[in-house]
Design a protein around this motif. Structure first.
Motif, PDB file in Angstrom:
ATOM      1  N   LYS A  84       0.810  -1.209   0.000  1.00 43.77           N
ATOM      2  CA  LYS A  84       0.000   0.000   0.000  1.00 43.77           C
ATOM      3  C   LYS A  84       0.849   1.266   0.000  1.00 43.77           C
ATOM      4  N   GLU A  85       2.062   1.156   0.566  1.00 46.38           N
ATOM      5  CA  GLU A  85       2.950   2.313   0.627  1.00 46.38           C
ATOM      6  C   GLU A  85       3.596   2.611  -0.721  1.00 46.38           C
ATOM      7  N   ARG A  86       3.404   1.689  -1.672  1.00 47.24           N
ATOM      8  CA  ARG A  86       3.945   1.826  -3.036  1.00 47.24           C
ATOM      9  C   ARG A  86       5.464   1.991  -3.044  1.00 47.24           C
ATOM     10  N   THR A  87       6.116   1.030  -2.402  1.00 48.39           N
ATOM     11  CA  THR A  87       7.582   1.012  -2.401  1.00 48.39           C
ATOM     12  C   THR A  87       8.141  -0.171  -3.192  1.00 48.39           C
ATOM     13  N   LYS A  88       7.288  -1.193  -3.427  1.00 48.01           N
ATOM     14  CA  LYS A  88       7.755  -2.396  -4.114  1.00 48.01           C
ATOM     15  C   LYS A  88       6.992  -2.557  -5.434  1.00 48.01           C
ATOM     16  N   GLU A  89       7.646  -2.148  -6.496  1.00 51.77           N
ATOM     17  CA  GLU A  89       7.034  -2.145  -7.826  1.00 51.77           C
ATOM     18  C   GLU A  89       7.145  -3.515  -8.478  1.00 51.77           C
ATOM     19  N   ILE A  90       6.138  -3.857  -9.279  1.00 50.06           N
ATOM     20  CA  ILE A  90       6.189  -5.113 -10.041  1.00 50.06           C
ATOM     21  C   ILE A  90       5.616  -4.878 -11.440  1.00 50.06           C
ATOM     22  N   PHE A 147      -2.586  -6.499  -5.411  1.00 46.60           N
ATOM     23  CA  PHE A 147      -1.608  -5.461  -5.701  1.00 46.60           C
ATOM     24  C   PHE A 147      -2.322  -4.110  -5.650  1.00 46.60           C
ATOM     25  N   TYR A 148      -1.544  -3.048  -5.720  1.00 46.85           N
ATOM     26  CA  TYR A 148      -2.120  -1.715  -5.517  1.00 46.85           C
ATOM     27  C   TYR A 148      -1.852  -0.799  -6.707  1.00 46.85           C
ATOM     28  N   ASN A 186      -3.437   8.344  -5.300  1.00 47.64           N
ATOM     29  CA  ASN A 186      -4.741   8.817  -4.825  1.00 47.64           C
ATOM     30  C   ASN A 186      -5.870   7.829  -5.104  1.00 47.64           C
ATOM     31  N   CYS A 187      -5.510   6.652  -5.579  1.00 44.35           N
ATOM     32  CA  CYS A 187      -6.513   5.637  -5.918  1.00 44.35           C
ATOM     33  C   CYS A 187      -6.359   4.434  -4.993  1.00 44.35           C
ATOM     34  N   GLY A 188      -7.466   3.981  -4.426  1.00 43.92           N
ATOM     35  CA  GLY A 188      -7.419   2.854  -3.502  1.00 43.92           C
ATOM     36  C   GLY A 188      -7.740   1.517  -4.135  1.00 43.92           C
ATOM     37  N   GLY A 194     -12.545  -0.791  -6.760  1.00 42.04           N
ATOM     38  CA  GLY A 194     -12.174  -0.379  -8.103  1.00 42.04           C
ATOM     39  C   GLY A 194     -11.430   0.944  -8.116  1.00 42.04           C
ATOM     40  N   HIS A 195     -11.093   1.388  -9.307  1.00 48.40           N
ATOM     41  CA  HIS A 195     -10.362   2.642  -9.473  1.00 48.40           C
ATOM     42  C   HIS A 195     -11.248   3.833  -9.134  1.00 48.40           C
ATOM     43  N   CYS A 196     -10.620   4.890  -8.641  1.00 47.75           N
ATOM     44  CA  CYS A 196     -11.356   6.118  -8.370  1.00 47.75           C
ATOM     45  C   CYS A 196     -11.715   6.785  -9.694  1.00 47.75           C
TER      46      CYS A 196
END
Length: 249
Positions: free
Chosen positions: A9-15, A29-30, A35-37, A60-62
């Motif tokens: 969720k912190e968006r530190t590990k990209e794939i 995955f996130y 700004n999208c949950g 879903g996407h915002c």
């Protein structure tokens, strides 16, 4: 559709979707959009080259997320090897000629159609949004093709040369009718850039001005060759074709 996501969720590990394996099939995955949950799942693992991330039904996407259903970029449908960014943007500056109707129908070609490289402003933009800004597409770095909130740090001295830029209409009066100019602003963290879109012809200027009037809150994408002005952090470009502008819903 996204070709990358984050494991946390912190968006530190990209794939990247192409690097996902069967062990990732049932994981959450996130969305790359901070700004999208949306919670994403990997799809189409059987064909690695066409794998992608899709949002589930529960989260879903915002609204307006550029990684949502509006981004339909499918890399398997385009020819990456033939893609040349500068040339593609330069072609956008030339209005398409109306084709005359043929009196006799042409023969149908046989065999599989040859994929073309991304060539419209939306195709190029969606390709750029679907990949991380540090990744490359035919040896062109994504962040050097598109200025957005992910790649802003790559432009410490401003925006020069052929680029796609994201922006919004400047607050207040966003155009000058006497100069045939429309004004966009880009803001990311502490970076603020202003863009002047100058139209040589009055007709396309009026057309875009009218379209933007009721869409001033929408994201605007402009493709052109940008030059610096005498004013700090203000850049300008000539707009000679409606193909250079896209309003993102």
């Amino acid at each position: 559709m996204a070709l990358y996501a984050y494991r946390d969720k912190e968006r530190t590990k990209e794939i990247l979707a192409r690097d996902a394996g069967k062990e990732d099939k049932n994981l959450i995955f996130y969305c790359p959009n901070q700004n999208c949950g949306a919670e994403l799942h990997i799809c189409n693992l059987e064909g690695v080259s066409s794998s992608y991330f899709r949002a589930g039904k529960l989260k879903g996407h915002c609204k307006g997320c550029s990684f949502g259903s509006s981004n339909d970029f499918d890399s398997s449908k385009y020819n990456e090897v033939q893609f040349k960014f500068d040339s593609a943007l330069e072609l956008l500056t030339v209005e398409s000629k109306q084709q005359s109707k043929k009196k006799t129908p042409a023969d149908h070609k046989t065999g599989e159609p040859t994929p073309k490289p991304p060539h419209t402003i939306l195709q190029i933009y969606r390709m750029c949004k679907s990949l991380p800004c540090k990744e490359s597409y035919n040896e062109e770095v994504i962040g050097q093709m598109l200025l957005d909130n992910r790649s802003a740090y790559m432009y410490p001295k401003g925006v020069f040369g052929w680029r796609l830029i994201e922006g919004k209409c400047k607050a207040g009066k966003f155009y000058d009718q006497s100069k045939n100019e429309i004004y966009l602003i880009f803001v990311a963290d502490k970076i603020i850039y202003n863009f002047i879109l100058h139209f040589a012809d009055n007709s396309p200027f009026k057309d875009l001005r009218n379209k933007l009037y009721n869409n001033r809150d929408k994201l605007i994408v402009a493709a052109s060759k940008w030059d610096k002005t005498k004013i700090f952090n203000v850049f300008s470009a000539e707009i000679t074709s409606k193909k250079q502008i896209a309003i993102i819903s």
